[in-house]
Design an enzyme around this catalytic site. Structure first.
Site, short mmCIF file in Angstrom:
data_model
loop_
_atom_site.label_atom_id
_atom_site.label_comp_id
_atom_site.label_asym_id
_atom_site.label_seq_id
_atom_site.Cartn_x
_atom_site.Cartn_y
_atom_site.Cartn_z
N GLY A 13 41.75 32.13 27.85
CA GLY A 13 41.87 33.55 28.19
C GLY A 13 43.21 33.83 28.83
N SER A 38 40.33 34.80 22.25
CA SER A 38 39.27 34.70 21.25
C SER A 38 39.33 35.76 20.15
CB SER A 38 37.90 34.78 21.92
OG SER A 38 37.78 35.99 22.63
N VAL A 65 35.70 29.67 23.15
CA VAL A 65 35.40 28.52 24.03
C VAL A 65 33.92 28.13 24.02
CG1 VAL A 65 37.36 28.79 25.62
CG2 VAL A 65 35.20 29.99 26.11
N ASN A 91 39.58 29.76 32.46
CA ASN A 91 39.66 31.13 32.94
C ASN A 91 38.90 32.14 32.06
OD1 ASN A 91 41.14 33.55 34.29
ND2 ASN A 91 41.65 33.72 32.13
N TYR A 156 26.08 37.00 35.05
CA TYR A 156 27.46 36.66 35.47
C TYR A 156 27.43 35.76 36.71
CZ TYR A 156 32.39 37.55 36.69
OH TYR A 156 33.72 37.41 37.00
N ALA A 158 25.03 33.84 37.79
CA ALA A 158 24.50 32.51 37.45
C ALA A 158 25.56 31.66 36.76
CB ALA A 158 23.27 32.66 36.55
N LYS A 160 28.81 31.91 37.09
CA LYS A 160 29.89 31.57 38.02
C LYS A 160 29.43 30.53 39.05
CE LYS A 160 32.96 33.99 36.05
NZ LYS A 160 34.15 33.34 35.49
N ILE A 189 39.67 41.96 41.18
CA ILE A 189 41.08 41.86 40.80
C ILE A 189 41.35 42.91 39.72
CG2 ILE A 189 42.91 40.31 39.94
CD1 ILE A 189 41.57 39.33 42.59
P1 NAP Z 1 39.95 40.01 30.96
O1 NAP Z 1 41.14 40.82 31.35
O2 NAP Z 1 38.79 40.70 30.32
O3 NAP Z 1 40.45 38.79 30.02
C1 NAP Z 1 39.52 37.85 29.57
C2 NAP Z 1 40.20 36.81 28.71
O4 NAP Z 1 39.21 35.85 28.28
C3 NAP Z 1 40.82 37.35 27.43
O5 NAP Z 1 42.03 36.66 27.16
C4 NAP Z 1 39.79 37.03 26.37
O6 NAP Z 1 40.34 36.87 25.05
C5 NAP Z 1 39.27 35.70 26.86
N1 NAP Z 1 37.93 35.41 26.33
C6 NAP Z 1 36.81 36.15 26.47
N2 NAP Z 1 35.79 35.57 25.81
C7 NAP Z 1 36.27 34.42 25.26
C8 NAP Z 1 35.72 33.39 24.45
N3 NAP Z 1 34.43 33.40 24.07
N4 NAP Z 1 36.54 32.39 24.05
C9 NAP Z 1 37.83 32.35 24.40
N5 NAP Z 1 38.42 33.29 25.18
C10 NAP Z 1 37.65 34.32 25.58
O7 NAP Z 1 39.33 39.27 32.24
P2 NAP Z 1 39.98 38.92 33.67
O8 NAP Z 1 39.64 40.00 34.62
O9 NAP Z 1 41.37 38.50 33.51
O10 NAP Z 1 39.05 37.69 34.07
C11 NAP Z 1 39.47 36.36 33.87
C12 NAP Z 1 38.50 35.44 34.59
O11 NAP Z 1 38.46 35.78 35.97
C13 NAP Z 1 37.06 35.55 34.09
O12 NAP Z 1 36.46 34.28 34.08
C14 NAP Z 1 36.40 36.42 35.14
O13 NAP Z 1 35.03 36.20 35.23
C15 NAP Z 1 37.13 35.98 36.40
N6 NAP Z 1 37.10 36.95 37.48
C16 NAP Z 1 37.63 38.19 37.32
C17 NAP Z 1 37.56 39.09 38.37
C18 NAP Z 1 38.13 40.49 38.27
O14 NAP Z 1 37.87 41.30 39.18
N7 NAP Z 1 38.91 40.82 37.25
C19 NAP Z 1 36.94 38.73 39.57
C20 NAP Z 1 36.41 37.45 39.69
C21 NAP Z 1 36.49 36.56 38.64
P3 NAP Z 1 40.71 38.19 24.16
O15 NAP Z 1 41.97 38.72 24.78
O16 NAP Z 1 40.91 37.65 22.78
O17 NAP Z 1 39.56 39.13 24.28
#
Ligand code: NAP
Length: 248
Positions: A13, A38, A65, A91, A156, A158, A160, A189
């Site tokens: 990601g 993805s 993934v 990630n 979500y 569960a 994490k 974030i």
């Molecule tokens: P995001 O902007 O939605 O980006 C998610 C990324 O994951 C994208 O590059 C997406 O690919 C990729 N992805 C999703 N499903 C996938 C799969 N099945 N196989 C491979 N790649 C996949 O999310 P984000 O906010 O940056 O979050 C990144 C991580 O941080 C996540 O694990 C999230 O749970 C965690 N997190 C985020 C926050 C927050 O507030 N933003 C807080 C706590 C934790 P595509 O671009 O091709 O769709």
């Protein structure tokens, strides 16, 4: 602050949101970055274009993934293309929120499969590769949600919490091989992942954060590079909150 010259980093990601911030920080610190995604080709191409000055040091790979065959094929290609793997950042992640009575099976499965099974798939093959050089750093992108739980996020939370538990076990298995595995737990974030939250809910969540603001991707990347550095050699199986004081 840290130097990663000659090191290879997989960021799942890694073309959008937090992952893109992490990939960018590693590029600036001298690493070769394999950023995976993805489905969103447009975001991936924009990311590659934005960082064209890094040339071959930024490589994009597209696969799911949660699909074990696709992950296995990715690692087969990886071993033919790159001499070693020093760092894996798990990630990639998604949300499919709803309260438990209306959380359907497909939303449960999609979140557990991407966030938790994806971490298992990537970690399993990465450890096999890292063991050859008796060196590795793995960082999982968990969430404070995995420790606090938020309404509407049973799947979500569960997934994490599962990443944290997985790393506790794996850290004990691979410690002797000089491989560490740690978790970071961001709070809210600013990325597209939470862009769909209603304005009132954003206001409410910000009021619960002691710093009264959401975090930035650079603030998460900083902690990830700390865990991924050679210098963090005696830190494994731990979890760090990056949440403006919203700690579990
Ligand atoms: P995001 O902007 O939605 O980006 C998610 C990324 O994951 C994208 O590059 C997406 O690919 C990729 N992805 C999703 N499903 C996938 C799969 N099945 N196989 C491979 N790649 C996949 O999310 P984000 O906010 O940056 O979050 C990144 C991580 O941080 C996540 O694990 C999230 O749970 C965690 N997190 C985020 C926050 C927050 O507030 N933003 C807080 C706590 C934790 P595509 O671009 O091709 O769709």
């Amino acid at each position: 602050m840290y130097q990663f010259n000659g090191q290879h980093v997989i960021v799942t990601g890694g073309t959008r949101g937090i992952g893109a911030g992490i990939a960018e920080a590693f590029l600036k610190a001298g690493a070769t970055v394999i950023a995976t995604y993805s489905g969103n080709d447009e975001a991936a191409n924009n990311f590659k274009e934005k960082h064209s000055l890094y040339g071959d040091k930024l490589v994009l790979k597209k696969f799911n993934v949660s699909n074990t065959t696709e992950v296995e094929n990715f690692f087969k290609d990886y071993e033919n293309q790159f001499p070693s793997l020093e760092i894996l950042i798990n990630n990639a992640g998604i949300r499919r929120d709803s309260i438990i009575p209306s959380m359907n099976e497909s939303d449960w499965d999609a979140v557990i499969d991407t966030n938790l099974k994806g971490t298992y798939n990537m970690t399993r093959f990465a450890v096999l590769t890292m063991m050859k050089n008796r060196y590795g750093r793995i960082v999982n992108m968990s969430s404070v949600g995995g420790k606090l739980g938020l309404p509407g996020q049973a799947n979500y939370a569960a997934s994490k919490a599962g990443q944290i538990a997985l790393s506790l076990s794996v850290s004990k298995e691979v410690a002797k091989r000089n491989i560490t595995i740690n978790n970071v737990c961001p709070g809210f974030i600013e990325t597209e992942l939470i862009a769909d939250l209603p304005v009132e809910q954003v206001k409410e969540y910000k009021s619960q954060v002691p710093m009264r603001r959401f975090g930035k991707v650079e603030e998460v990347a900083h902690a990830v590079l700390f865990f991924a550095s050679k210098e963090s050699s005696y830190i494994t199986g731990t979890t760090l909150d990056i949440a403006g004081g919203l700690n579990a």
